[in-house]
Design an enzyme around this catalytic site. Structure first.
Site, PDB file in Angstrom:
ATOM      1  N   ASP A 229       0.823  -1.213   0.000  1.00 46.62           N
ATOM      2  CA  ASP A 229       0.000   0.000   0.000  1.00 46.62           C
ATOM      3  C   ASP A 229       0.860   1.267   0.000  1.00 46.62           C
ATOM      4  O   ASP A 229       1.820   1.377   0.760  1.00 46.62           O
ATOM      5  CB  ASP A 229      -0.881   0.043   1.249  1.00 46.62           C
ATOM      6  CG  ASP A 229      -1.782  -1.176   1.394  1.00 46.62           C
ATOM      7  OD1 ASP A 229      -1.327  -2.297   1.124  1.00 46.62           O
ATOM      8  OD2 ASP A 229      -2.942  -0.997   1.806  1.00 46.62           O
ATOM      9  N   HIS A 231      -1.100   4.485  -0.470  1.00 45.34           N
ATOM     10  CA  HIS A 231      -2.126   5.340   0.148  1.00 45.34           C
ATOM     11  C   HIS A 231      -1.817   6.835   0.065  1.00 45.34           C
ATOM     12  O   HIS A 231      -1.868   7.551   1.061  1.00 45.34           O
ATOM     13  CB  HIS A 231      -2.347   4.928   1.602  1.00 45.34           C
ATOM     14  CG  HIS A 231      -3.341   3.816   1.765  1.00 45.34           C
ATOM     15  ND1 HIS A 231      -4.637   3.907   1.300  1.00 45.34           N
ATOM     16  CD2 HIS A 231      -3.230   2.597   2.334  1.00 45.34           C
ATOM     17  CE1 HIS A 231      -5.284   2.790   1.574  1.00 45.34           C
ATOM     18  NE2 HIS A 231      -4.450   1.967   2.192  1.00 45.34           N
ATOM     19  N   ASP A 258      -4.069  -0.280  -3.419  1.00 48.89           N
ATOM     20  CA  ASP A 258      -4.245   0.851  -2.490  1.00 48.89           C
ATOM     21  C   ASP A 258      -3.212   1.939  -2.749  1.00 48.89           C
ATOM     22  O   ASP A 258      -2.439   2.338  -1.876  1.00 48.89           O
ATOM     23  CB  ASP A 258      -4.214   0.382  -1.029  1.00 48.89           C
ATOM     24  CG  ASP A 258      -5.524  -0.263  -0.594  1.00 48.89           C
ATOM     25  OD1 ASP A 258      -6.366  -0.543  -1.475  1.00 48.89           O
ATOM     26  OD2 ASP A 258      -5.710  -0.477   0.611  1.00 48.89           O
ATOM     27  N   ASP A 261      -6.215   7.277  -1.598  1.00 46.01           N
ATOM     28  CA  ASP A 261      -6.991   7.435  -0.357  1.00 46.01           C
ATOM     29  C   ASP A 261      -6.064   7.601   0.848  1.00 46.01           C
ATOM     30  O   ASP A 261      -4.901   7.208   0.837  1.00 46.01           O
ATOM     31  CB  ASP A 261      -7.943   6.257  -0.104  1.00 46.01           C
ATOM     32  CG  ASP A 261      -9.224   6.343  -0.926  1.00 46.01           C
ATOM     33  OD1 ASP A 261      -9.611   7.465  -1.309  1.00 46.01           O
ATOM     34  OD2 ASP A 261      -9.839   5.298  -1.184  1.00 46.01           O
ATOM     35  N   ARG A 262      -6.643   8.189   1.914  1.00 45.12           N
ATOM     36  CA  ARG A 262      -5.927   8.453   3.169  1.00 45.12           C
ATOM     37  C   ARG A 262      -4.925   9.593   3.010  1.00 45.12           C
ATOM     38  O   ARG A 262      -5.166  10.694   3.453  1.00 45.12           O
ATOM     39  CB  ARG A 262      -5.196   7.211   3.682  1.00 45.12           C
ATOM     40  CG  ARG A 262      -6.054   5.997   3.853  1.00 45.12           C
ATOM     41  CD  ARG A 262      -6.965   6.144   5.032  1.00 45.12           C
ATOM     42  NE  ARG A 262      -7.613   4.895   5.354  1.00 45.12           N
ATOM     43  CZ  ARG A 262      -8.515   4.755   6.306  1.00 45.12           C
ATOM     44  NH1 ARG A 262      -8.879   5.797   7.021  1.00 45.12           N
ATOM     45  NH2 ARG A 262      -9.056   3.593   6.541  1.00 45.12           N
ATOM     46  N   ASN A 290      -8.492  -2.811  -2.476  1.00 50.40           N
ATOM     47  CA  ASN A 290      -9.882  -2.526  -2.106  1.00 50.40           C
ATOM     48  C   ASN A 290     -10.194  -1.029  -2.154  1.00 50.40           C
ATOM     49  O   ASN A 290     -11.365  -0.632  -2.221  1.00 50.40           O
ATOM     50  CB  ASN A 290     -10.201  -3.083  -0.710  1.00 50.40           C
ATOM     51  CG  ASN A 290      -9.363  -2.464   0.383  1.00 50.40           C
ATOM     52  OD1 ASN A 290      -8.133  -2.500   0.329  1.00 50.40           O
ATOM     53  ND2 ASN A 290     -10.006  -1.883   1.379  1.00 50.40           N
ATOM     54  N   HIS A 291      -9.160  -0.181  -2.147  1.00 53.78           N
ATOM     55  CA  HIS A 291      -9.398   1.267  -2.239  1.00 53.78           C
ATOM     56  C   HIS A 291      -9.439   1.774  -3.677  1.00 53.78           C
ATOM     57  O   HIS A 291      -9.659   2.967  -3.885  1.00 53.78           O
ATOM     58  CB  HIS A 291      -8.361   2.041  -1.430  1.00 53.78           C
ATOM     59  CG  HIS A 291      -8.718   2.135   0.020  1.00 53.78           C
ATOM     60  ND1 HIS A 291      -9.387   3.215   0.560  1.00 53.78           N
ATOM     61  CD2 HIS A 291      -8.550   1.261   1.037  1.00 53.78           C
ATOM     62  CE1 HIS A 291      -9.595   3.005   1.845  1.00 53.78           C
ATOM     63  NE2 HIS A 291      -9.093   1.820   2.164  1.00 53.78           N
ATOM     64  N   HIS A 339      -3.755  -8.219  -3.371  1.00 54.15           N
ATOM     65  CA  HIS A 339      -3.815  -7.187  -2.331  1.00 54.15           C
ATOM     66  C   HIS A 339      -4.291  -7.730  -0.993  1.00 54.15           C
ATOM     67  O   HIS A 339      -3.704  -7.457   0.051  1.00 54.15           O
ATOM     68  CB  HIS A 339      -4.734  -6.043  -2.770  1.00 54.15           C
ATOM     69  CG  HIS A 339      -4.828  -4.960  -1.746  1.00 54.15           C
ATOM     70  ND1 HIS A 339      -3.794  -4.085  -1.500  1.00 54.15           N
ATOM     71  CD2 HIS A 339      -5.815  -4.634  -0.852  1.00 54.15           C
ATOM     72  CE1 HIS A 339      -4.138  -3.265  -0.521  1.00 54.15           C
ATOM     73  NE2 HIS A 339      -5.352  -3.572  -0.113  1.00 54.15           N
ATOM     74  N   ARG A 387     -12.917  -6.942   9.285  1.00 51.31           N
ATOM     75  CA  ARG A 387     -13.254  -5.741   8.519  1.00 51.31           C
ATOM     76  C   ARG A 387     -14.734  -5.661   8.145  1.00 51.31           C
ATOM     77  O   ARG A 387     -15.211  -4.612   7.743  1.00 51.31           O
ATOM     78  CB  ARG A 387     -12.439  -5.707   7.218  1.00 51.31           C
ATOM     79  CG  ARG A 387     -10.942  -5.678   7.423  1.00 51.31           C
ATOM     80  CD  ARG A 387     -10.231  -5.765   6.087  1.00 51.31           C
ATOM     81  NE  ARG A 387      -8.788  -5.931   6.228  1.00 51.31           N
ATOM     82  CZ  ARG A 387      -7.912  -4.937   6.272  1.00 51.31           C
ATOM     83  NH1 ARG A 387      -8.330  -3.693   6.212  1.00 51.31           N
ATOM     84  NH2 ARG A 387      -6.616  -5.180   6.392  1.00 51.31           N
ATOM     85  N   HIS A 414      -2.362  -4.760   2.356  1.00 47.61           N
ATOM     86  CA  HIS A 414      -3.672  -4.548   2.986  1.00 47.61           C
ATOM     87  C   HIS A 414      -3.650  -4.265   4.484  1.00 47.61           C
ATOM     88  O   HIS A 414      -4.636  -3.798   5.029  1.00 47.61           O
ATOM     89  CB  HIS A 414      -4.532  -5.794   2.683  1.00 47.61           C
ATOM     90  CG  HIS A 414      -6.004  -5.657   2.887  1.00 47.61           C
ATOM     91  ND1 HIS A 414      -6.727  -4.526   2.573  1.00 47.61           N
ATOM     92  CD2 HIS A 414      -6.919  -6.539   3.361  1.00 47.61           C
ATOM     93  CE1 HIS A 414      -8.012  -4.730   2.821  1.00 47.61           C
ATOM     94  NE2 HIS A 414      -8.149  -5.940   3.310  1.00 47.61           N
TER      95      HIS A 414
END
Length: 484
Positions: A229, A231, A258, A261-262, A290-291, A339, A387, A414
């Protein structure tokens, strides 16, 4: 009303309160794992206090364990149906998972009890808007969808005279362009929208030609790098290239989902990665995370960032592109990289994965969902995911999958890890996470994995976070995130 258990002594109740107070201190100091530990002790001592479940629920939300958070919110409401905070927190967890209809229902319950609660009323109305929009989109989904990439008129976009950033050469990405692009982003300047749109249209076309499972050949003795990730942490991405060299035909990479995001430099990350994909299509690889989905992007900042730096139309084009990113990669027919993780069904084969129709938003179950969302666990067997999406799988599940598909081990991402990586399941399941000091709060290292064709033995490189401009993570996140 809560049922009183005659076996719970006054001493137990006092100890439970002590555990709750200890947990509150850890929570205040943002040590949510320790907070969960002590809230759990309070629950064990006195399971008839709704606030213990409610507080642990909020700690789980901060840890992104939304499945566990939902369980605690439900338990709190079993103990005390009038415990309003549980409705708020259940709504938070459901929203984080993109379940806006369920969140709306909980806010509606709060508003009925507290009609003057402006915060609840605002969030109820926001959820209602999202639910209505999704219902409208579903109603028109029967029509043949039109590709935005095919409709955008890039040629008519003009380059202003004062633009001094990188330019595509005859419409193509070159090494000179990518280097200039990275320098431009380091200075917090933008890529012109004409070139940004062109990159998105071209990379979509490239991804469309790939299968859901991509096979990669790494020749004997040649290095290959796998990153987890990112991010939106652009300056940490640049540090990876400082430490390990920029991507090239002799320095191939796989980025394992990923990308956005964030972190609040997601636009810079994704255009850098897409540019390298176009420059080295056979030596630079990207797996979907997943993002890379519209619901996550709406909540966790990427949509807001793209709208701020470009347009809503570009948000929609990103969604089209993300839908076509491959789901996993297999290196030399021996190492599978995805991922999230493995599957509910023991019988899944590489051929099954390659046949997955990925041109869509991630479903809530099945192979595609599990590739993006699942996590390993230490105990054997399977459990529902912490999750709330995907599963948790044990070492026996990993062993069976590897044997069935004649693989040596799997690499996934992840999850934040203190050293940036973790080796589980007797070395057969490896996690790599490449965003150090995640969200500027976690204090973790990032890592990448290098291996060489031939023995495919993984080597781990950990690194600390580097400074970045004063733009906080989640700066572009949905206003609904005030809940969290």
């Amino acid at each position: 009303m809560p049922v009183h258990d005659v076996n719970i002594t006054d001493e137990d109740k006092m100890k439970a309160e002590e555990m709750k107070e200890k947990a509150n201190v850890f929570f205040k100091n943002e040590d949510y794992n320790q907070a969960v530990t002590f809230y759990s002790q309070a629950v064990d001592l006195n399971p008839h206090v709704a606030a213990y479940y409610g507080n642990r629920c909020l700690a789980y939300i901060r840890l992104e364990c939304f499945g566990y958070a939902l369980q605690d919110a439900n338990k709190a409401l079993e103990v005390d149906p009038l415990y309003v905070k549980a409705y708020y927190r259940r709504a938070s967890a459901n929203m984080a998972l993109g379940k806006f209809k369920l969140a709306q229902k909980d806010f509606e319950a709060v508003v009925k009890v507290r009609p003057n609660d402006k915060d609840a009323k605002t969030k109820y109305q926001e959820c209602r808007k999202i639910v209505q929009r999704k219902a409208f989109e579903k109603a028109i989904s029967g029509e043949e969808p039109k590709s935005l990439a095919e409709q955008i008129d890039i040629e008519s976009m003009t380059i202003e005279d004062d633009y001094d950033g990188p330019e595509l050469e005859q419409g193509k990405v070159t090494l000179k362009f990518v280097k200039y692009l990275m320098d431009t982003f380091k200075k917090q300047k933008k890529l012109h929208r004409k070139y940004a749109y062109k990159i998105l249209v071209d990379v979509k076309d490239l991804f469309c030609r790939l299968t859901s499972l991509v096979h990669i050949d790494v020749p004997d003795g040649k290095k290959f790098t796998i990153c987890g990730d990112i991010h939106g942490q652009f300056y940490d991405l640049m540090n990876i290239f400082e430490l390990n060299g920029i991507p090239s035909e002799t320095n191939p990479y796989l980025f394992n989902g990923d990308f956005v995001d964030r972190g609040s430099f997601s636009v810079e990350c994704i255009f850098t990665l897409f540019s390298f994909k176009l420059l080295y299509p056979d030596h630079f690889h990207m797996s979907r995370g997943n993002h890379e989905s519209s619901t996550m992007n709406q909540m966790y900042g990427f949509e807001g960032e793209v709208k701020t730096k470009y347009t809503q139309q570009m948000v929609d084009l990103f969604t089209e592109v993300f839908n076509w990113i491959p789901l996993c990669h297999c290196i030399n027919n021996k190492v599978l990289v995805m991922h999230g993780g493995l599957f509910e069904d023991d019988n899944v084969t590489l051929e099954d994965i390659s046949k997955v129709d990925r041109n869509r938003q991630p479903p809530e179950s099945g192979i595609m969902c599990e590739l993006l969302w699942s996590d390993p666990q230490t105990q054997c067997g399977r459990n529902p995911s912490k999750r709330g999406v995907g599963i948790q799988f044990g070492p026996d599940v990993t062993k069976k999958f590897l044997q069935r598909n004649k693989l040596d081990y799997v690499i996934r991402s992840h999850e934040v890890k203190n050293e940036g990586y973790e080796i589980q399941h007797e070395g057969k399941c490896i996690t790599v996470f490449s965003a150090p000091n995640y969200c500027d709060t976690m204090g973790n290292k990032g890592a990448f994995i290098t291996l060489k064709g031939g023995d495919l033995k993984p080597k781990y490189t950990s690194y600390e976070a580097v400074p970045h401009p004063e733009v906080k993570p989640m700066a572009y996140a949905s206003p609904l995130f005030g809940l969290f």
